[in-house]
Scaffold this active site. Structure first.
Site, PDB file in Angstrom:
ATOM      1  CE1 TYR A  69      -3.321  -3.025   0.902  1.00  0.00           C
ATOM      2  CE2 TYR A  69      -4.337  -1.148  -0.204  1.00  0.00           C
ATOM      3  CZ  TYR A  69      -4.361  -2.481   0.166  1.00  0.00           C
ATOM      4  OH  TYR A  69      -5.434  -3.265  -0.191  1.00  0.00           O
ATOM      5  CG  ASN A 104     -11.176   3.685  -9.119  1.00  0.00           C
ATOM      6  OD1 ASN A 104     -11.233   2.458  -9.273  1.00  0.00           O
ATOM      7  ND2 ASN A 104     -11.394   4.536 -10.099  1.00  0.00           N
ATOM      8  CB  VAL A 105      -8.662   3.020  -2.716  1.00  0.00           C
ATOM      9  CG1 VAL A 105      -9.755   2.013  -2.408  1.00  0.00           C
ATOM     10  CG2 VAL A 105      -7.488   2.337  -3.417  1.00  0.00           C
ATOM     11  CG  HIS A 121     -14.171  -0.914  -3.014  1.00  0.00           C
ATOM     12  ND1 HIS A 121     -13.915  -1.403  -4.275  1.00  0.00           N
ATOM     13  CD2 HIS A 121     -15.351  -1.451  -2.640  1.00  0.00           C
ATOM     14  CE1 HIS A 121     -14.900  -2.215  -4.628  1.00  0.00           C
ATOM     15  NE2 HIS A 121     -15.790  -2.259  -3.654  1.00  0.00           N
ATOM     16  CB  CYS A 148      -2.785   2.014  17.199  1.00  0.00           C
ATOM     17  SG  CYS A 148      -3.926   3.209  17.924  1.00  0.00           S
TER      18      CYS A 148
HETATM   19  C1  BV8 Z   1     -17.996  -8.499   0.673  1.00  0.00           C
HETATM   20  C2  BV8 Z   1     -10.039  -1.926  -2.209  1.00  0.00           C
HETATM   21  C3  BV8 Z   1     -19.222  -9.518   2.426  1.00  0.00           C
HETATM   22  C4  BV8 Z   1      -8.724  -2.471  -1.799  1.00  0.00           C
HETATM   23  C5  BV8 Z   1     -11.266  -3.645  -3.451  1.00  0.00           C
HETATM   24  C6  BV8 Z   1     -18.039 -15.141  -5.498  1.00  0.00           C
HETATM   25  C7  BV8 Z   1     -18.996 -14.558  -6.291  1.00  0.00           C
HETATM   26  C8  BV8 Z   1     -19.383 -13.227  -6.093  1.00  0.00           C
HETATM   27  C9  BV8 Z   1     -18.792 -12.479  -5.066  1.00  0.00           C
HETATM   28  C10 BV8 Z   1     -17.838 -13.079  -4.299  1.00  0.00           C
HETATM   29  C11 BV8 Z   1     -17.455 -14.406  -4.502  1.00  0.00           C
HETATM   30  N1  BV8 Z   1     -16.493 -14.684  -3.603  1.00  0.00           N
HETATM   31  C12 BV8 Z   1     -16.266 -13.592  -2.835  1.00  0.00           C
HETATM   32  C13 BV8 Z   1     -17.094 -12.639  -3.237  1.00  0.00           C
HETATM   33  C14 BV8 Z   1     -17.217 -11.284  -2.675  1.00  0.00           C
HETATM   34  C15 BV8 Z   1     -16.068 -10.413  -3.136  1.00  0.00           C
HETATM   35  C16 BV8 Z   1     -15.987 -10.384  -4.649  1.00  0.00           C
HETATM   36  O1  BV8 Z   1     -16.763  -9.725  -5.301  1.00  0.00           O
HETATM   37  N2  BV8 Z   1     -14.990 -11.107  -5.209  1.00  0.00           N
HETATM   38  C17 BV8 Z   1     -14.843 -11.130  -6.647  1.00  0.00           C
HETATM   39  C18 BV8 Z   1     -13.357 -11.094  -7.009  1.00  0.00           C
HETATM   40  C19 BV8 Z   1     -15.519 -12.378  -7.181  1.00  0.00           C
HETATM   41  N3  BV8 Z   1     -16.416  -9.099  -2.643  1.00  0.00           N
HETATM   42  C20 BV8 Z   1     -16.000  -8.756  -1.413  1.00  0.00           C
HETATM   43  O2  BV8 Z   1     -15.289  -9.433  -0.720  1.00  0.00           O
HETATM   44  C21 BV8 Z   1     -16.550  -7.425  -0.906  1.00  0.00           C
HETATM   45  N4  BV8 Z   1     -17.035  -7.625   0.419  1.00  0.00           N
HETATM   46  O3  BV8 Z   1     -18.590  -9.132  -0.166  1.00  0.00           O
HETATM   47  O4  BV8 Z   1     -18.209  -8.621   2.005  1.00  0.00           O
HETATM   48  C22 BV8 Z   1     -19.556  -9.126   3.793  1.00  0.00           C
HETATM   49  C23 BV8 Z   1     -20.800  -8.568   4.039  1.00  0.00           C
HETATM   50  C24 BV8 Z   1     -21.126  -8.223   5.340  1.00  0.00           C
HETATM   51  C25 BV8 Z   1     -20.208  -8.400   6.371  1.00  0.00           C
HETATM   52  C26 BV8 Z   1     -18.928  -8.920   6.095  1.00  0.00           C
HETATM   53  C27 BV8 Z   1     -18.590  -9.289   4.804  1.00  0.00           C
HETATM   54  C28 BV8 Z   1     -15.443  -6.386  -0.853  1.00  0.00           C
HETATM   55  C29 BV8 Z   1     -15.000  -6.038  -2.256  1.00  0.00           C
HETATM   56  C30 BV8 Z   1     -14.024  -4.856  -2.186  1.00  0.00           C
HETATM   57  C31 BV8 Z   1     -12.604  -5.356  -2.311  1.00  0.00           C
HETATM   58  N5  BV8 Z   1     -11.689  -4.201  -2.365  1.00  0.00           N
HETATM   59  N6  BV8 Z   1     -10.467  -2.564  -3.443  1.00  0.00           N
HETATM   60  C32 BV8 Z   1      -7.627  -2.035  -2.740  1.00  0.00           C
HETATM   61  O5  BV8 Z   1      -7.886  -1.296  -3.703  1.00  0.00           O
HETATM   62  O6  BV8 Z   1      -6.490  -2.439  -2.472  1.00  0.00           O
HETATM   63  S1  BV8 Z   1     -11.809  -4.262  -4.933  1.00  0.00           S
HETATM   64  C33 BV8 Z   1     -10.748  -3.865  -6.181  1.00  0.00           C
HETATM   65  O7  BV8 Z   1     -11.306  -4.441  -7.359  1.00  0.00           O
HETATM   66  C34 BV8 Z   1     -10.639  -2.383  -6.496  1.00  0.00           C
HETATM   67  O8  BV8 Z   1     -11.473  -1.547  -5.714  1.00  0.00           O
HETATM   68  C35 BV8 Z   1     -11.130  -2.330  -7.930  1.00  0.00           C
HETATM   69  O9  BV8 Z   1     -11.713  -1.155  -8.278  1.00  0.00           O
HETATM   70  C36 BV8 Z   1     -12.124  -3.425  -7.861  1.00  0.00           C
HETATM   71  C37 BV8 Z   1     -12.786  -3.893  -9.083  1.00  0.00           C
HETATM   72  O10 BV8 Z   1     -11.887  -3.894 -10.101  1.00  0.00           O
HETATM   73  P1  BV8 Z   1     -12.129  -2.789 -11.252  1.00  0.00           P
HETATM   74  O11 BV8 Z   1     -12.211  -1.443 -10.616  1.00  0.00           O
HETATM   75  O12 BV8 Z   1     -13.261  -3.206 -12.093  1.00  0.00           O
HETATM   76  O13 BV8 Z   1     -10.768  -2.868 -11.982  1.00  0.00           O
HETATM   77  P2  BV8 Z   1     -10.316  -4.032 -12.926  1.00  0.00           P
HETATM   78  O14 BV8 Z   1      -8.834  -3.965 -13.017  1.00  0.00           O
HETATM   79  O15 BV8 Z   1     -10.994  -5.303 -12.531  1.00  0.00           O
HETATM   80  O16 BV8 Z   1     -10.954  -3.649 -14.344  1.00  0.00           O
HETATM   81  C38 BV8 Z   1     -10.539  -2.476 -14.976  1.00  0.00           C
HETATM   82  C39 BV8 Z   1     -11.470  -2.286 -16.151  1.00  0.00           C
HETATM   83  O17 BV8 Z   1     -11.131  -1.056 -16.767  1.00  0.00           O
HETATM   84  C40 BV8 Z   1     -11.351  -3.362 -17.203  1.00  0.00           C
HETATM   85  O18 BV8 Z   1     -12.643  -3.787 -17.594  1.00  0.00           O
HETATM   86  C41 BV8 Z   1     -10.661  -2.644 -18.387  1.00  0.00           C
HETATM   87  O19 BV8 Z   1     -11.142  -3.099 -19.637  1.00  0.00           O
HETATM   88  C42 BV8 Z   1     -11.111  -1.232 -18.160  1.00  0.00           C
HETATM   89  N7  BV8 Z   1     -10.215  -0.201 -18.678  1.00  0.00           N
HETATM   90  C43 BV8 Z   1      -8.869  -0.273 -18.863  1.00  0.00           C
HETATM   91  N8  BV8 Z   1      -8.430   0.922 -19.353  1.00  0.00           N
HETATM   92  C44 BV8 Z   1      -9.515   1.737 -19.453  1.00  0.00           C
HETATM   93  C45 BV8 Z   1     -10.646   1.024 -19.024  1.00  0.00           C
HETATM   94  N9  BV8 Z   1     -11.880   1.564 -19.013  1.00  0.00           N
HETATM   95  C46 BV8 Z   1     -12.001   2.838 -19.441  1.00  0.00           C
HETATM   96  N10 BV8 Z   1     -10.963   3.584 -19.862  1.00  0.00           N
HETATM   97  C47 BV8 Z   1      -9.710   3.073 -19.887  1.00  0.00           C
HETATM   98  N11 BV8 Z   1      -8.681   3.825 -20.314  1.00  0.00           N
END
Ligand code: BV8
Length: 247
Positions: A69, A104-105, A121, A148
């Site tokens: 980070y 985004n963060v 997030h 802390c």
């Molecule tokens: C939760 C912060 C429950 C940290 C992040 C199975 C099925 C479904 C869901 C799940 C599962 N197993 C687990 C889950 C839940 C899980 C999840 O969704 N997993 C996924 C991988 C399957 N979700 C969680 O765990 C969430 N919490 O469910 O908690 C709960 C409820 C109550 C009580 C307790 C618990 C938490 C999710 C948040 C995780 N943290 N970020 C950090 O940043 O370090 S997520 C992380 O991925 C980032 O925030 C990021 O933004 C996010 C998503 O990725 P994208 O933003 O979409 O980025 P990515 O690289 O994937 O894609 C980029 C896109 O941009 C591409 O499509 C590309 O084509 C495009 N692009 C490229 N260039 C351009 C462009 N577009 C436009 N212009 C350009 N120039």
């Protein structure tokens, strides 16, 4: 080359009372911030973000996660918002009701001038105590991670890790605004991470026109009314310019 914006989309934007937007890492790509799906660079190339952005990784190796980070904070501190961020900041001032929810963060939407930003997030520039969950300033503290000053627990970035709950109020507001919106833009997200990826569906269920802005297809593409297959900077600048020329 300016992206082509369908006339019907400009009409939809002009008639919209309420616009909601979800952004992902793709909108920051043109600022030089690697997306989650881009291969990580340099010393982090052997790590997958999904493996580092978890409480388990932090428990297993707090130093490694803290250093990842710190690397990302430094990277984000050295970049500027791009035309895509700026176009959304301008759009906020042009439409009656505007909500921007971001995964985004990197804080770039606020730096571009957006006001009503829901950080689903968290924010990498904020640090909290891992036990008290209160904001703490790591400046001048020793250790990776530092402890802390109040309770001695490790400090951690104020971001939502996989398996952690999103900030309740921010996500509920984002859901509500998506449902109420007339026009919903999903920009620069692979639409894979839940529950953020459910927001365009909430917009569709509320009768909104849904537009995806992404050079690549995603699981949202078949459900979207319109797709702008361009980088966000180009597509959003063209959309705002066409809207301003139409009123
Ligand atoms: C939760 C912060 C429950 C940290 C992040 C199975 C099925 C479904 C869901 C799940 C599962 N197993 C687990 C889950 C839940 C899980 C999840 O969704 N997993 C996924 C991988 C399957 N979700 C969680 O765990 C969430 N919490 O469910 O908690 C709960 C409820 C109550 C009580 C307790 C618990 C938490 C999710 C948040 C995780 N943290 N970020 C950090 O940043 O370090 S997520 C992380 O991925 C980032 O925030 C990021 O933004 C996010 C998503 O990725 P994208 O933003 O979409 O980025 P990515 O690289 O994937 O894609 C980029 C896109 O941009 C591409 O499509 C590309 O084509 C495009 N692009 C490229 N260039 C351009 C462009 N577009 C436009 N212009 C350009 N120039």
């Amino acid at each position: 080359m300016a992206a082509e914006v369908p006339q019907v989309l400009i009409e939809a934007l002009r008639e919209a009372r309420s616009v909601a937007v979800l952004t992902g890492a793709g909108i920051s790509a043109e600022s030089g911030v690697p997306t989650f799906r881009d291969a990580q660079t340099g010393l982090w190339e052997h790590y997958r973000p999904e493996d580092l952005a978890t409480p388990e990784a932090f428990d297993r190796d707090p130093g490694l996660v803290w250093r990842w980070y710190a690397w990302r904070r430094e990277l984000v501190g050295g970049v500027e918002p791009n035309a895509g961020h700026r176009a959304l900041a301008e759009l906020e001032s042009l439409v009656p009701r505007f909500t921007l929810a971001t995964q985004n963060v990197d804080g770039l939407h606020r730096r571009a001038g957006s006001h009503n930003v829901l950080e689903l997030h968290g924010d990498i520039s904020r640090t909290i105590c891992s036990r008290e969950r209160l904001t703490r300033d790591p400046e001048g503290l020793e250790g990776e991670p530092p402890s802390c000053p109040e309770c001695g627990a490790y400090l951690r970035p104020d971001v939502v890790w996989f398996g952690e709950a999103l900030p309740v109020e921010a996500f509920e507001t984002a859901q509500e605004e998506a449902r109420e919106s007339d026009l919903f833009l999903s920009v620069g997200t692979s639409s894979l991470v839940q529950p953020a990826a459910s927001l365009p569906q909430a917009a569709l269920s509320g009768g909104a026109t849904v537009v995806e802005v992404n050079p690549e297809p995603t699981p949202l593409t078949p459900h979207a009314d319109y797709t702008l297959r361009s980088p966000a900077g180009e597509a959003l600048s063209a959309l705002v310019a066409a809207y301003k020329n139409s009123v």
